[in-house]
Motif scaffolding. Structure first.
Motif, PDB file in Angstrom:
ATOM      1  N   TRP A   9      45.886  94.118  48.528  1.00  0.00           N
ATOM      2  CA  TRP A   9      45.628  93.031  47.583  1.00  0.00           C
ATOM      3  C   TRP A   9      46.893  92.233  47.255  1.00  0.00           C
ATOM      4  CZ3 TRP A   9      40.862  91.501  46.499  1.00  0.00           C
ATOM      5  CH2 TRP A   9      39.812  92.419  46.693  1.00  0.00           C
ATOM      6  N   ARG A  10      47.978  92.471  47.947  1.00  0.00           N
ATOM      7  CA  ARG A  10      49.245  91.796  47.643  1.00  0.00           C
ATOM      8  C   ARG A  10      49.110  90.294  47.864  1.00  0.00           C
ATOM      9  NH1 ARG A  10      54.527  94.048  50.471  1.00  0.00           N
ATOM     10  NH2 ARG A  10      53.414  95.948  49.971  1.00  0.00           N
ATOM     11  N   SER A  11      49.508  89.526  46.859  1.00  0.00           N
ATOM     12  CA  SER A  11      49.375  88.065  46.930  1.00  0.00           C
ATOM     13  C   SER A  11      50.640  87.429  47.490  1.00  0.00           C
ATOM     14  CB  SER A  11      49.073  87.507  45.538  1.00  0.00           C
ATOM     15  OG  SER A  11      50.176  87.712  44.672  1.00  0.00           O
ATOM     16  N   GLU A  12      50.578  86.104  47.687  1.00  0.00           N
ATOM     17  CA  GLU A  12      51.679  85.422  48.362  1.00  0.00           C
ATOM     18  C   GLU A  12      53.005  85.478  47.602  1.00  0.00           C
ATOM     19  OE1 GLU A  12      48.892  82.376  46.539  1.00  0.00           O
ATOM     20  OE2 GLU A  12      48.637  83.643  48.264  1.00  0.00           O
ATOM     21  N   SER A  13      52.992  85.587  46.284  1.00  0.00           N
ATOM     22  CA  SER A  13      54.252  85.699  45.536  1.00  0.00           C
ATOM     23  C   SER A  13      54.946  87.040  45.775  1.00  0.00           C
ATOM     24  CB  SER A  13      54.011  85.531  44.032  1.00  0.00           C
ATOM     25  OG  SER A  13      53.632  84.222  43.742  1.00  0.00           O
ATOM     26  N   SER A  14      54.205  88.030  46.220  1.00  0.00           N
ATOM     27  CA  SER A  14      54.757  89.355  46.458  1.00  0.00           C
ATOM     28  C   SER A  14      55.075  89.615  47.924  1.00  0.00           C
ATOM     29  CB  SER A  14      53.783  90.436  45.985  1.00  0.00           C
ATOM     30  OG  SER A  14      53.599  90.355  44.604  1.00  0.00           O
ATOM     31  N   SER A  15      54.479  88.848  48.816  1.00  0.00           N
ATOM     32  CA  SER A  15      54.624  89.188  50.225  1.00  0.00           C
ATOM     33  C   SER A  15      54.174  88.048  51.120  1.00  0.00           C
ATOM     34  CB  SER A  15      53.748  90.400  50.525  1.00  0.00           C
ATOM     35  OG  SER A  15      53.720  90.669  51.896  1.00  0.00           O
ATOM     36  N   ASN A  16      54.810  87.974  52.244  1.00  0.00           N
ATOM     37  CA  ASN A  16      54.332  87.110  53.302  1.00  0.00           C
ATOM     38  C   ASN A  16      54.404  87.943  54.576  1.00  0.00           C
ATOM     39  OD1 ASN A  16      53.361  85.013  54.716  1.00  0.00           O
ATOM     40  ND2 ASN A  16      55.161  83.723  54.532  1.00  0.00           N
ATOM     41  N   PRO A  17      53.332  88.320  55.202  1.00  0.00           N
ATOM     42  CA  PRO A  17      51.987  87.841  54.900  1.00  0.00           C
ATOM     43  C   PRO A  17      51.372  88.565  53.706  1.00  0.00           C
ATOM     44  CG  PRO A  17      51.884  89.387  56.709  1.00  0.00           C
ATOM     45  CD  PRO A  17      53.342  89.245  56.340  1.00  0.00           C
ATOM     46  N   LYS A  18      50.431  87.882  53.088  1.00  0.00           N
ATOM     47  CA  LYS A  18      49.725  88.501  51.962  1.00  0.00           C
ATOM     48  C   LYS A  18      48.764  89.562  52.479  1.00  0.00           C
ATOM     49  CE  LYS A  18      46.988  84.341  51.909  1.00  0.00           C
ATOM     50  NZ  LYS A  18      47.638  83.076  51.898  1.00  0.00           N
ATOM     51  N   GLY A  19      48.316  90.417  51.570  1.00  0.00           N
ATOM     52  CA  GLY A  19      47.377  91.467  51.927  1.00  0.00           C
ATOM     53  C   GLY A  19      46.060  90.894  52.431  1.00  0.00           C
ATOM     54  N   TYR A  20      45.456  91.577  53.367  1.00  0.00           N
ATOM     55  CA  TYR A  20      44.228  91.048  53.971  1.00  0.00           C
ATOM     56  C   TYR A  20      43.080  90.948  52.977  1.00  0.00           C
ATOM     57  CZ  TYR A  20      41.818  95.544  54.470  1.00  0.00           C
ATOM     58  OH  TYR A  20      41.165  96.721  54.219  1.00  0.00           O
ATOM     59  N   LEU A  21      42.992  91.835  51.989  1.00  0.00           N
ATOM     60  CA  LEU A  21      41.896  91.739  51.015  1.00  0.00           C
ATOM     61  C   LEU A  21      42.115  90.571  50.053  1.00  0.00           C
ATOM     62  CD1 LEU A  21      41.152  95.480  50.212  1.00  0.00           C
ATOM     63  CD2 LEU A  21      39.786  93.891  51.590  1.00  0.00           C
ATOM     64  N   TYR A  22      43.366  90.305  49.706  1.00  0.00           N
ATOM     65  CA  TYR A  22      43.654  89.132  48.870  1.00  0.00           C
ATOM     66  C   TYR A  22      43.253  87.855  49.625  1.00  0.00           C
ATOM     67  CZ  TYR A  22      45.986  85.673  46.027  1.00  0.00           C
ATOM     68  OH  TYR A  22      46.239  84.577  45.242  1.00  0.00           O
TER      69      TYR A  22
END
Length: 103
Positions: A9-22
């Motif tokens: 569920w990791r969103s774009e502010s936390s990661s690139n790429p974001k989590g697939y469920l997000y």
């Protein structure tokens, strides 16, 4: 969907790429918005409920990053759907008291 805010569920502010469920959630909501508009309605998001399980506490690394990632998750959802917001809260629930934030 199952997963945790540290990975799936990791969103774009936390990661690139974001989590697939997000990413899947955002795409699903945008697809629904498109269908609602095609029917002649104006969609408004009344609120978001987040129920968190215990999977983010399965490791010290996950637990240490949980607050940061959850804050980013709420921030990114609010910004992604800002044009559809109402003055309703973002509701977060786990085994502790409810945390309410506006969307």
């Amino acid at each position: 969907y199952f997963g945790n805010v540290n990975l799936n569920w990791r969103s774009e502010s936390s990661s690139n790429p974001k989590g697939y469920l997000y990413a899947k959630l955002v795409q699903y909501v945008f697809n629904c918005i498109k269908l609602i508009r095609e029917k002649g309605y104006t969609p408004v998001i009344k609120g978001i409920v987040w129920h968190q399980g215990e999977s983010d506490g399965t490791s010290k690394t996950f637990a240490d990053k949980y607050e940061e990632y959850l804050t980013n998750f709420m921030y990114d959802l609010k910004n992604t759907f800002a044009s559809l917001k109402s003055e309703r809260p973002f509701l977060y629930q786990d085994d502790n008291p409810l945390i309410i934030d506006s969307i």
